[in-house]
Design a protein around this motif. Structure first.
Motif, mmCIF file in Angstrom:
data_model
loop_
_atom_site.group_PDB
_atom_site.id
_atom_site.type_symbol
_atom_site.label_atom_id
_atom_site.label_comp_id
_atom_site.label_asym_id
_atom_site.label_seq_id
_atom_site.Cartn_x
_atom_site.Cartn_y
_atom_site.Cartn_z
ATOM 1 N N ILE A 252 51.724 11.628 6.544
ATOM 2 C CA ILE A 252 51.983 12.915 7.194
ATOM 3 C C ILE A 252 53.443 13.323 7.018
ATOM 4 O O ILE A 252 53.758 14.472 6.693
ATOM 5 N N GLN A 253 54.351 12.384 7.213
ATOM 6 C CA GLN A 253 55.771 12.678 7.035
ATOM 7 C C GLN A 253 56.072 13.086 5.591
ATOM 8 O O GLN A 253 56.865 14.009 5.352
ATOM 9 N N SER A 254 55.433 12.425 4.643
ATOM 10 C CA SER A 254 55.687 12.723 3.233
ATOM 11 C C SER A 254 55.142 14.093 2.838
ATOM 12 O O SER A 254 55.762 14.799 2.034
ATOM 13 N N VAL A 255 53.993 14.475 3.392
ATOM 14 C CA VAL A 255 53.451 15.811 3.112
ATOM 15 C C VAL A 255 54.366 16.881 3.701
ATOM 16 O O VAL A 255 54.619 17.913 3.069
ATOM 17 N N GLN A 256 54.884 16.634 4.889
ATOM 18 C CA GLN A 256 55.775 17.605 5.525
ATOM 19 C C GLN A 256 57.062 17.801 4.726
ATOM 20 O O GLN A 256 57.594 18.913 4.657
ATOM 21 N N THR A 257 57.552 16.724 4.115
ATOM 22 C CA THR A 257 58.798 16.812 3.350
ATOM 23 C C THR A 257 58.549 16.990 1.852
ATOM 24 O O THR A 257 59.512 17.011 1.080
ATOM 25 N N ARG A 258 57.274 17.078 1.440
ATOM 26 C CA ARG A 258 56.903 17.230 0.023
ATOM 27 C C ARG A 258 57.445 16.069 -0.816
ATOM 28 O O ARG A 258 57.878 16.263 -1.969
ATOM 29 N N ASP A 259 57.415 14.873 -0.246
ATOM 30 C CA ASP A 259 57.906 13.685 -0.956
ATOM 31 C C ASP A 259 56.793 13.202 -1.889
ATOM 32 O O ASP A 259 56.028 12.288 -1.566
ATOM 33 N N LEU A 260 56.716 13.803 -3.061
ATOM 34 C CA LEU A 260 55.582 13.613 -3.961
ATOM 35 C C LEU A 260 55.388 12.173 -4.431
ATOM 36 O O LEU A 260 54.251 11.689 -4.464
ATOM 37 N N PRO A 261 56.423 11.427 -4.825
ATOM 38 C CA PRO A 261 56.182 10.039 -5.263
ATOM 39 C C PRO A 261 55.511 9.176 -4.188
ATOM 40 O O PRO A 261 54.633 8.365 -4.508
ATOM 41 N N VAL A 262 55.892 9.347 -2.938
ATOM 42 C CA VAL A 262 55.264 8.585 -1.854
ATOM 43 C C VAL A 262 53.805 9.004 -1.683
ATOM 44 O O VAL A 262 52.904 8.164 -1.531
ATOM 45 N N ILE A 263 53.555 10.308 -1.728
ATOM 46 C CA ILE A 263 52.183 10.816 -1.577
ATOM 47 C C ILE A 263 51.287 10.283 -2.685
ATOM 48 O O ILE A 263 50.138 9.878 -2.441
ATOM 49 N N LEU A 264 51.796 10.275 -3.917
ATOM 50 C CA LEU A 264 50.982 9.826 -5.045
ATOM 51 C C LEU A 264 50.634 8.343 -4.931
ATOM 52 O O LEU A 264 49.497 7.944 -5.215
ATOM 53 N N LEU A 265 51.575 7.512 -4.512
ATOM 54 C CA LEU A 265 51.280 6.085 -4.376
ATOM 55 C C LEU A 265 50.257 5.853 -3.268
ATOM 56 O O LEU A 265 49.328 5.041 -3.421
ATOM 57 N N ILE A 266 50.387 6.557 -2.148
ATOM 58 C CA ILE A 266 49.408 6.421 -1.073
ATOM 59 C C ILE A 266 48.029 6.895 -1.549
ATOM 60 O O ILE A 266 46.999 6.301 -1.203
ATOM 61 N N THR A 267 47.999 7.946 -2.364
ATOM 62 C CA THR A 267 46.739 8.422 -2.921
ATOM 63 C C THR A 267 46.090 7.364 -3.803
ATOM 64 O O THR A 267 44.879 7.121 -3.722
ATOM 65 N N VAL A 268 46.893 6.725 -4.649
ATOM 66 C CA VAL A 268 46.367 5.669 -5.515
ATOM 67 C C VAL A 268 45.786 4.533 -4.678
ATOM 68 O O VAL A 268 44.673 4.050 -4.938
ATOM 69 N N LEU A 269 46.521 4.100 -3.665
ATOM 70 C CA LEU A 269 46.041 3.015 -2.802
ATOM 71 C C LEU A 269 44.747 3.404 -2.097
ATOM 72 O O LEU A 269 43.803 2.602 -2.018
ATOM 73 N N SER A 270 44.666 4.636 -1.593
ATOM 74 C CA SER A 270 43.460 5.095 -0.891
ATOM 75 C C SER A 270 42.274 5.138 -1.830
ATOM 76 O O SER A 270 41.163 4.724 -1.468
ATOM 77 N N ALA A 271 42.476 5.657 -3.045
ATOM 78 C CA ALA A 271 41.394 5.731 -4.014
ATOM 79 C C ALA A 271 40.933 4.343 -4.435
ATOM 80 O O ALA A 271 39.724 4.095 -4.597
ATOM 81 N N VAL A 272 41.883 3.424 -4.600
ATOM 82 C CA VAL A 272 41.522 2.051 -4.974
ATOM 83 C C VAL A 272 40.689 1.399 -3.882
ATOM 84 O O VAL A 272 39.680 0.730 -4.158
ATOM 85 N N VAL A 273 41.077 1.586 -2.618
ATOM 86 C CA VAL A 273 40.294 1.035 -1.507
ATOM 87 C C VAL A 273 38.877 1.599 -1.527
ATOM 88 O O VAL A 273 37.894 0.861 -1.352
#
Length: 318
Positions: A271-292
């Motif tokens: 949530i914090q990363s989306v609010q700040t548009r911190d794209l590298p953090v968002i992308l890594l969390i996306t990868v982890l979520s998709a892998v799970v």
């Protein structure tokens, strides 16, 4: 069997890649970027342009994506645009905290759901079945944020037994988080267990009415043997996919619950990363979520095949 696993792994890789592309595209469509979020609305255009250049945001989106993808394939997920720390280290700290919450939820939630579903199915239409089914229906109907809010009102405000929010930060140890993990875990367990209970109950009832179970009863087998040798293995087959889907749901459900309790995990960081548009953090969390998600579904399929050899033969014959 090997060919089946290879196909599923290939499909899983494509799924993770597509999820990453979709999230990257969605973030690009949002107004503003990390530079405008960091400097604020009163920043001058020159200051924003300078910071965009320093962060690499002045490059074309497709070039930035393939640059990130190339680094990710070598284990380098970049640097946070906001904290300027390694994305892997930052997400890793949050992942450890979320793992504590997730492990408690999965172990307690799935075990409790299977037991309650089995009891409800074996005692159908009796008061234990009615009580368990009612609780499960409530869990299926009420969103996790409502459950979390009610738990805070009951056990943090009305009866101040548990803390309403987690005050420990991202660097908190497991010992520091344990006193505050109870309410978030209960909220997730309540919702996670509901669907598994309903599926397990239905499966137990269907299997109990089958011919091979009736034959086992007529042969004089004990109740324990009938339940654990005949009913449970067959009832688990359709339940496994529901378990996999709910464990995968936990990735999304934990975002909501963590934000309510201020739990320093992946959800709060997302949530914090989306609010700040911190794209590298968002992308890594996306990868982890998709892998799970894909791993849970793959494991469910493999366990189903292991428990039912007919599936193995039918799939290998294709």
């Amino acid at each position: 069997m090997t060919l089946l696993i290879a196909r599923r792994v290939a499909l899983s890789v494509v799924t993770v890649l597509l999820a990453t592309v979709l999230v990257f595209t969605a973030i690009q469509l949002l107004p503003g970027d990390a530079a405008t979020q960091i400097l604020g609305q009163n920043a001058t255009p020159d200051a924003v342009a300078t910071l965009r250049g320093q962060l690499g945001l002045d490059q074309p989106a497709i070039a930035r994506f393939f640059s990130w993808l190339g680094g990710a394939l070598h284990g380098d997920f970049g640097t946070s645009l906001v904290s300027h720390q390694s994305v892997g280290a930052e997400v890793g700290r949050a992942l450890v905290n979320t793992s504590l919450l997730a492990v408690i939820t999965i172990v307690v939630g799935i075990t409790l759901a299977l037991v309650l579903g089995m009891v409800a199915g074996l005692l159908r239409d009796k008061w234990p079945d009615v009580a368990i089914s009612t609780i499960a229906l409530v869990g299926m109907s009420v969103p996790e944020f409502v459950v979390a809010t009610v738990l805070v009102l009951l056990f943090s405000i009305t009866i101040p037994f548990f803390p309403a929010v987690v005050v420990a930060g991202q660097n908190a140890t497991i010992a520091e988080l344990l006193p505050s993990v109870t309410l978030p875990a209960v909220a997730l367990i309540f919702v996670l267990s509901a669907y598994i209970i309903r599926m397990m109950r239905t499966s137990v009832i269907d299997v109990s009415d089958s011919e091979f179970v009736r034959t086992a009863v007529l042969k004089g087998n004990s109740l324990g043997r009938i339940v654990f040798k005949h009913i449970l293995p067959s009832a688990m087959l359709p339940t496994l996919n529901v378990i996999a889907m709910n464990v995968a749901w936990l990735v999304g459900g934990v975002v909501v619950v963590e934000s309510i309790f201020n739990y320093p995990g992946i959800g709060t960081l997302m949530i914090q990363s989306v609010q700040t548009r911190d794209l590298p953090v968002i992308l890594l969390i996306t990868v982890l979520s998709a892998v799970v998600f894909v791993v849970c579904n793959l494991l469910a399929d493999l366990i189903s095949i292991a428990l039912n050899p007919r599936l193995r033969h039918s799939r290998s014959a294709r």
